[in-house]
Write a protein that holds these residues in place. Sequence first.
Motif, mmCIF file in Angstrom:
data_model
loop_
_atom_site.group_PDB
_atom_site.id
_atom_site.type_symbol
_atom_site.label_atom_id
_atom_site.label_comp_id
_atom_site.label_asym_id
_atom_site.label_seq_id
_atom_site.Cartn_x
_atom_site.Cartn_y
_atom_site.Cartn_z
ATOM 1 N N UNK A 293 0.755 -1.378 -0.019
ATOM 2 C CA UNK A 293 -0.164 -0.109 0.065
ATOM 3 C C UNK A 293 0.714 1.306 0.259
ATOM 4 N N UNK A 294 1.987 1.001 0.749
ATOM 5 C CA UNK A 294 2.731 2.355 0.748
ATOM 6 C C UNK A 294 3.512 2.683 -0.837
ATOM 7 N N UNK A 295 3.820 1.379 -1.289
ATOM 8 C CA UNK A 295 4.373 1.781 -2.807
ATOM 9 C C UNK A 295 3.060 2.197 -3.419
ATOM 10 N N UNK A 296 2.170 1.934 -3.382
ATOM 11 C CA UNK A 296 1.055 2.455 -4.480
ATOM 12 C C UNK A 296 0.783 4.057 -4.050
ATOM 13 N N UNK A 331 6.989 16.122 6.683
ATOM 14 C CA UNK A 331 7.048 16.762 5.363
ATOM 15 C C UNK A 331 6.856 15.632 4.129
ATOM 16 N N UNK A 332 6.628 14.487 4.141
ATOM 17 C CA UNK A 332 6.319 13.719 3.147
ATOM 18 C C UNK A 332 4.840 14.065 2.983
ATOM 19 N N UNK A 333 4.409 14.620 1.905
ATOM 20 C CA UNK A 333 2.923 14.873 1.679
ATOM 21 C C UNK A 333 2.194 13.746 1.457
ATOM 22 N N UNK A 334 2.737 12.617 0.811
ATOM 23 C CA UNK A 334 1.880 11.353 0.237
ATOM 24 C C UNK A 334 1.311 10.751 1.539
ATOM 25 N N UNK A 335 1.713 10.795 2.678
ATOM 26 C CA UNK A 335 1.301 10.215 3.791
ATOM 27 C C UNK A 335 1.039 11.153 5.260
ATOM 28 N N UNK A 336 1.050 12.360 4.830
ATOM 29 C CA UNK A 336 0.930 13.445 6.076
ATOM 30 C C UNK A 336 -0.450 13.250 6.618
ATOM 31 N N UNK A 337 -1.593 13.159 5.811
ATOM 32 C CA UNK A 337 -2.780 13.000 6.278
ATOM 33 C C UNK A 337 -3.551 11.850 5.532
#
Length: 377
Positions: A293-296, A331-337
């Motif tokens: 899921x993280x890779x996607x 700071x990693x926007x893909x996972x921030x919220x």
Amino acid sequence: MSRADLARRSGLTEGSVSRIISGLIKRKLVREDGAENSTGGRPGTRLRLDEYRIGIGAEIRRSESKMAAVTLSGNVIYSLSFPTPATPDETLDLLIEKFYEFRKRYGLSRIEGLGVSVRGIVNGTTGIVELGNLPFWVGVPVKETLGEALKLAAEVDNNVRLAAIAEYNYGTLLEVRNSKSLLFAMVDEGFGTGLVLEGKLYCGAGYAAGEFGQMVIRDTGGSAKLDAAGCLESLASSRALCERYAAARSKRGLAAGKDSRSRASRICHLALAGEKEALEVLAETCRYLGIGIANIAWGFNPDSVVIDSVLNESWSLTAPLIREQFPKEKEIVNFRNLVLRPSSLGGQASIIGAATMPFQGIFTTGELNNDMQTHTK
């Protein structure tokens, strides 16, 4: 909502809204639902979608298939299950037979159409199952066959795509309803995803988008290009969970048979009860699921991830194990919220998605497949 609420939201006059609502009530699309709570003036009358019209959905699975009647607002009001026949022709013949049972139960005037959920690569436009994951399901013209036999609107699409759009349209998760991009992951005997962008399904150029189960996340050095030993679904599916548990307990028979769901459910409950082997294999399975899921998420950048799986039965354990694979840096926007939630539709997302396919014209063009105004009793 009341007529006054609709007028404020739409910018139409209350008179125009009243005329439109009268027509929708006559066509059994909208109904009145009691008075609003008064705030000092005359209370308005609440309106909601009418439950009269239904779609019939069929979900074709490996060993047991299902049909259900679903209302305009996505409520399942009746369902039945039956063993899946060996061939596509036998399966479609049985769907036709079962459909007539629904027609006898509800009457043709209530039924808007039939939608079918199938695993594999499905061209939703032509209605052809290009490559299913059951034997002989190659180039099967489902839409044409059922439409001609039943003389009504029939549709077919991939099971995970249908589950994704059902979660988006009919689920109860507010974060998902407000999503601009939803990643819906179905984890059972395999792994598949549905992608919803700005409220619309993304199908890909060949109607094969979302097959992330083939993504290799552990290179074993083999030469296989399909169903590789290190692909996501070989490592993070319910089947993989069962095989790990069988190995841990030195009881290979536990992983045998077709119904991996019931065995995976048992493992989840053993993990909740604190059994060591169950906790260990659940942690390993969720680790791979989290990596996938993280890779996607790195590439797709969804704002919501919804999981439909037997693993949801141990969500208090499962969710943290999956999240452990997500970067923690703010700071990693893909996972921030990034929102991570279990499906709110209780394993019925695919069949709700199938049954509500015939309603799409109502919500996009206002046209009906089976309009009350064209029928005489």
